[in-house]
Scaffold this motif. Sequence first.
Motif, PDB file in Angstrom:
ATOM      1  N   LYS A  62       0.816  -1.267   0.217  1.00  0.00           N
ATOM      2  CA  LYS A  62      -0.197  -0.001   0.039  1.00  0.00           C
ATOM      3  C   LYS A  62       0.887   1.349   0.115  1.00  0.00           C
ATOM      4  O   LYS A  62       2.159   1.095  -0.080  1.00  0.00           O
ATOM      5  CB  LYS A  62      -0.864  -0.011   1.234  1.00  0.00           C
ATOM      6  CG  LYS A  62      -1.881  -1.197   1.440  1.00  0.00           C
ATOM      7  CD  LYS A  62      -2.773  -1.187   0.033  1.00  0.00           C
ATOM      8  CE  LYS A  62      -3.408  -2.435   0.161  1.00  0.00           C
ATOM      9  NZ  LYS A  62      -4.468  -2.820  -1.088  1.00  0.00           N
TER      10      LYS A  62
ATOM     11  N   SER B 245       2.712  -7.466   1.346  1.00  0.00           N
ATOM     12  CA  SER B 245       2.380  -8.613   0.713  1.00  0.00           C
ATOM     13  C   SER B 245       3.654  -9.574   0.815  1.00  0.00           C
ATOM     14  O   SER B 245       4.899  -8.808   0.928  1.00  0.00           O
ATOM     15  CB  SER B 245       2.151  -8.632  -0.646  1.00  0.00           C
ATOM     16  OG  SER B 245       3.092  -7.872  -1.415  1.00  0.00           O
TER      17      SER B 245
ATOM     18  N   THR C  26      -1.536 -10.972  -5.205  1.00  0.00           N
ATOM     19  CA  THR C  26      -2.089  -9.743  -4.544  1.00  0.00           C
ATOM     20  C   THR C  26      -2.878  -8.813  -5.793  1.00  0.00           C
ATOM     21  O   THR C  26      -3.900  -8.403  -5.312  1.00  0.00           O
ATOM     22  CB  THR C  26      -1.043  -9.106  -3.999  1.00  0.00           C
ATOM     23  OG1 THR C  26      -0.508 -10.047  -2.954  1.00  0.00           O
ATOM     24  CG2 THR C  26      -1.489  -7.867  -3.143  1.00  0.00           C
ATOM     25  N   ILE C  27      -2.120  -8.593  -6.725  1.00  0.00           N
ATOM     26  CA  ILE C  27      -2.517  -7.614  -7.654  1.00  0.00           C
ATOM     27  C   ILE C  27      -4.120  -8.363  -8.121  1.00  0.00           C
ATOM     28  O   ILE C  27      -4.970  -7.516  -8.287  1.00  0.00           O
ATOM     29  CB  ILE C  27      -1.574  -7.770  -8.883  1.00  0.00           C
ATOM     30  CG1 ILE C  27      -0.603  -6.796  -8.454  1.00  0.00           C
ATOM     31  CG2 ILE C  27      -2.246  -6.734  -9.977  1.00  0.00           C
ATOM     32  CD1 ILE C  27       0.571  -6.809  -9.501  1.00  0.00           C
TER      33      ILE C  27
ATOM     34  N   SER D 203      -5.932 -10.308  -6.859  1.00  0.00           N
ATOM     35  CA  SER D 203      -7.124 -10.298  -5.761  1.00  0.00           C
ATOM     36  C   SER D 203      -7.654  -9.056  -5.515  1.00  0.00           C
ATOM     37  O   SER D 203      -8.573  -8.957  -4.693  1.00  0.00           O
ATOM     38  CB  SER D 203      -6.568 -11.103  -4.389  1.00  0.00           C
ATOM     39  OG  SER D 203      -6.023 -12.363  -4.767  1.00  0.00           O
ATOM     40  N   ASP D 204      -7.234  -7.921  -6.042  1.00  0.00           N
ATOM     41  CA  ASP D 204      -7.726  -6.544  -5.779  1.00  0.00           C
ATOM     42  C   ASP D 204      -9.072  -6.349  -6.356  1.00  0.00           C
ATOM     43  O   ASP D 204      -9.070  -6.654  -7.777  1.00  0.00           O
ATOM     44  CB  ASP D 204      -6.609  -5.598  -6.192  1.00  0.00           C
ATOM     45  CG  ASP D 204      -6.825  -4.199  -5.992  1.00  0.00           C
ATOM     46  OD1 ASP D 204      -8.033  -3.881  -5.559  1.00  0.00           O
ATOM     47  OD2 ASP D 204      -6.184  -3.364  -5.900  1.00  0.00           O
TER      48      ASP D 204
ATOM     49  N   HIS E  55     -10.389  -3.779  -6.947  1.00  0.00           N
ATOM     50  CA  HIS E  55     -10.725  -2.667  -7.980  1.00  0.00           C
ATOM     51  C   HIS E  55     -10.111  -3.171  -9.227  1.00  0.00           C
ATOM     52  O   HIS E  55     -10.642  -2.647 -10.360  1.00  0.00           O
ATOM     53  CB  HIS E  55      -9.811  -1.478  -7.355  1.00  0.00           C
ATOM     54  CG  HIS E  55     -10.087  -0.776  -6.271  1.00  0.00           C
ATOM     55  ND1 HIS E  55      -9.575  -1.127  -4.907  1.00  0.00           N
ATOM     56  CD2 HIS E  55     -11.009   0.071  -5.953  1.00  0.00           C
ATOM     57  CE1 HIS E  55     -10.188  -0.558  -4.113  1.00  0.00           C
ATOM     58  NE2 HIS E  55     -11.073   0.287  -4.624  1.00  0.00           N
TER      59      HIS E  55
END
Length: 337
Positions: free
Chosen positions: A67, A137, A147-148, A150-151, A153
């Motif tokens: 973040k 992460s 992680t990307i 699973s976002d 947005h």
Amino acid sequence: MRPINRWVPLLLVCLMALTACYHRRPDTPDAFMQTGAFPSMTERQIDSLSFQSVHHYTNGYNFIVAKDSLCLLKQQPEELLSNMPTDSFYVYKNEPLVVADIRFLSTDTIDSVWVQVARDQVSFGWVREKELLKQVSPDDPISEFITIFSDIHLIIFLAVIVLIGMSYWARLYMKKQVPLVHFRDIDSFYPTLLALIVAASATFYASIQMYAPELWRHFYYHPTLNPFSVPPILSIFLISVWAMLLAAIAAVDDARRQLPTAEALLYLSGLVAVCAFNYLLFSISTLYYIGYLLLVIYAVYAVWHYFRYHRARYECGQCGHKLHAKGRCPNCGAMNE
């Protein structure tokens, strides 16, 4: 006139997908939980291994800030809980962190687990585990990729792009009669196979998160691309990922050979849109238990439609042009009986 054998390259792809170097699986921390088996281990080491078996990370584990920033407490957590004056500092996106210490504070009603992380040799700070895991992460390319994707947005953005792309392709399909997988397909099973693998992988991915979340969490903290170093469920998923890559390479090669460059690019862009749509549809619908039925229907339709309408069973005996049925060759006019 000779029948075209299309199964040889397909079998080669399947064999390549199942081929990998075998490595002996490392012992899991659970194997070291009995102090009698390892009397030389200290109590701190035993606690560290016990923590890792539940939380999947321990002292010395590497994170990266995912973040914008993460606030770290310079003093001991007890000082904050006792309302004593404290100071803090921030670490920022893409900065590496390493776990230096882990403590349990039963007096903390928010989160009893506190983690000390270090940015460098002089910058140490404490943070609650829940807050830490929201902001970081694992420092591994595979984990960062997970992680990307699973976002939420990114999922919303991808859904909008897919809708726009499918609308655009619907217009092209109706007006210009361009080839499109499942509808006006080329004589290659690889695009259909790729779309099916994406749909099945998305369904399997959602199923793992539903029925084996801790298994997926452990894979997230300790990722690998070797399908023979993980449990069978994850092994099947990783094999599907490798098969997806091989099918994509074969689909690009067949489209390049069968279509002019401009049409091949349009066809492949449509294939990407279909695969993205399949990923969204099956990964989301599986969470509501209807993805399994949709996958069966989709697989039956895709395979039947290809072999019924798009597979060229013969080739012209004079010019070698592919034919869907016996008769006059549209390329040279020769009659094939």
